[in-house]
Design an enzyme around this catalytic site. Structure first.
Site, short mmCIF file in Angstrom:
data_model
loop_
_atom_site.label_atom_id
_atom_site.label_comp_id
_atom_site.label_asym_id
_atom_site.label_seq_id
_atom_site.Cartn_x
_atom_site.Cartn_y
_atom_site.Cartn_z
N GLY A 96 0.86 -1.18 0.00
CA GLY A 96 0.00 0.00 0.00
C GLY A 96 0.89 1.22 0.00
N SER A 137 1.40 4.92 0.06
CA SER A 137 0.53 6.05 0.42
C SER A 137 1.10 7.38 -0.05
CB SER A 137 0.39 6.11 1.94
OG SER A 137 1.66 6.42 2.50
N GLY A 138 2.33 7.35 -0.58
CA GLY A 138 2.97 8.61 -0.94
C GLY A 138 3.77 9.18 0.22
N VAL A 172 6.96 8.45 3.33
CA VAL A 172 8.30 7.86 3.35
C VAL A 172 8.27 6.41 3.86
CG1 VAL A 172 8.93 8.76 5.65
CG2 VAL A 172 10.73 8.26 3.98
N ASP A 173 7.36 6.11 4.81
CA ASP A 173 7.37 4.78 5.42
C ASP A 173 7.04 3.68 4.41
OD1 ASP A 173 7.97 6.02 7.85
OD2 ASP A 173 5.87 6.25 8.38
N CYS A 177 -9.83 1.91 9.83
CA CYS A 177 -9.31 1.94 8.47
C CYS A 177 -8.43 0.71 8.22
CB CYS A 177 -8.50 3.22 8.29
SG CYS A 177 -8.08 3.48 6.60
N GLY A 190 3.48 0.36 5.56
CA GLY A 190 4.59 1.06 6.22
C GLY A 190 4.33 1.30 7.69
N CYS A 232 -7.14 9.27 8.82
CA CYS A 232 -6.51 8.30 7.94
C CYS A 232 -7.06 8.47 6.53
CB CYS A 232 -6.85 6.94 8.51
SG CYS A 232 -6.99 5.63 7.37
#
Length: 395
Positions: A7, A9-10, A12-13, A100, A124, A200
């Protein structure tokens, strides 16, 4: 070669999670979830999900992995947004992040991933998974992340064995600074990106604005309750059983307008939550006012001065059977059994000593020390050392 869908998300993690999996030899596919977006309540003109999906795409490109976007906004609205409104209407305070993960990332999203032939789904999150064998069966453990400041196991407290079996948490062994270092070394565009805040995936939303769309404002009064109120000084003695004592201690005081003085007005009790200090706009008190109770039926907010007001403090809470969840089903308590645990009632709260008591109707969590603002609708999660064993909705 095992296929993992990350997944992306855009942030860093998840970027570093994807990089690490690729390094470990998995076939990695990046998927960005567009979950919900309503232009009327975002704070600024920026469109966070567009920016985020663009960053996710650039990361996938840099890592040389396939990338696509999935639109889950219909499921998100139904399972998260509608649920949140419903909970606020009941005067409870939901936790969208826990939901979520349970409803979207490890359910709807996981189904999509499996349809794409994935063996695992990765996120992440700062947490770890470990697998043990017990009575010839594989049991998955959810463990706290190595970075104490960032441990996110609490947000995953509603996952099941089936969900954990297919989950990977590649950055759980790392600290946030280490994750940023890796991103920098790999030239990932997200290396310096700030951590996302807000609901979220809803983007940068002001919660009251968001709630106001559905929950109509209605003016009511703010009542200040003195800490000397009789109800705080009742001492009950001679309980016939431990259960009747727990039941008594878990009950919250019931307030009437006559218990205090009217000090101001508000625009709707359902916009406020227990323990809240900001947004009351009542001045002139010696110590700041905190919300100690909201009455959505009568539309009254009860407040008290100072964070040690007895109206904020309790040491027992209750979880009903249908809102009780064990990650470690093999350790679930039978009626009459107790268990010593460490527990928390909100994200980032330090773990506190507690005892679980299983009764016919549910589970009591008895904390050694009084807890501030035990809030209905939030999740209590309990641990043994680093392992999250189970959780429940505070009733």
């Amino acid at each position: 070669m095992k296929r993992v869908i990350v997944g992306l998300s855009g942030g860093v993690d998840s970027s570093v999670a994807a990089y690490l999996l690729k390094e470990q030899g998995y076939e990695v596919i990046g998927l960005f979830m567009k979950n919900w977006h309503d232009d009327s309540v975002t704070i600024s003109d920026e469109c966070p999900w567009l920016e985020d999906s663009n960053d996710a795409m650039l990361v996938a490109d840099k890592l040389g992995i396939p990338f696509q976007t999935v639109d889950l906004s219909a499921q998100y609205k139904e399972r998260i947004v509608d649920y949140m409104f419903h909970e606020y209407e009941r005067g409870r305070t939901p936790n969208p992040d826990v939901l979520c993960n349970r409803e979207i990332k490890f359910d709807v999203f996981m189904d999509i991933a499996m349809d794409l032939g994935a063996d695992y789904v990765a996120t992440g999150h700062y947490c770890r998974k470990s697998t043990i064998e017990k009575d010839g069966k594989e049991i998955h453990q959810l463990l706290a992340g190595k970075d104490n400041n960032k441990d996110q196991s609490y947000f995953l407290c509603q996952l099941s064995q089936d969900q954990l079996a297919k989950a990977l948490f590649p950055i759980g062994e790392l600290t946030k600074p280490e994750v940023r270092e890796i991103a920098k070394a790999q030239g990932l565009i997200t290396a310096e990106k700030k951590d996302s805040q807000g609901l979220c995936f809803i983007g940068k939303v002001r919660l009251p604005d968001f709630l106001q769309q559905q929950l109509k404002p209605k003016e009511g009064v703010i009542v200040e309750v003195e800490d000397t109120l009789d109800v705080y000084n009742q001492t009950q003695i001679g309980f016939t059983s431990k259960e009747s004592e727990l039941e008594y201690l878990a009950k919250k005081p019931v307030y009437n307008i006559s218990d205090g003085k009217v000090v101001g007005k508000h625009q709707g009790a359902h916009y406020f939550t227990k323990g809240q200090r900001k947004g009351l706009a009542v001045g002139g008190t010696k110590e700041p006012l905190f919300v100690i109770e909201t009455d959505v039926e009568e539309n009254v907010i009860y407040t008290g001065q100072g964070k040690n007001h007895p109206g904020l403090l309790r040491n027992v809470l209750f979880v009903t059977n249908d809102e009780l969840h064990w990650i470690r089903e093999d350790l679930a308590l039978a009626e009459g059994e107790t268990m010593e645990v460490m527990a928390r009632i909100r994200y980032r709260q330090p773990l506190e000593k507690a005892t679980l008591h299983k009764v016919t109707s549910g589970l009591y969590v008895e904390f050694k020390n009084k807890q501030s603002a035990i809030t209905e609708g939030q999740f209590v999660a309990w641990y043994n050392n680093e392992e999250l064993l189970g959780s429940g909705v505070i009733s």
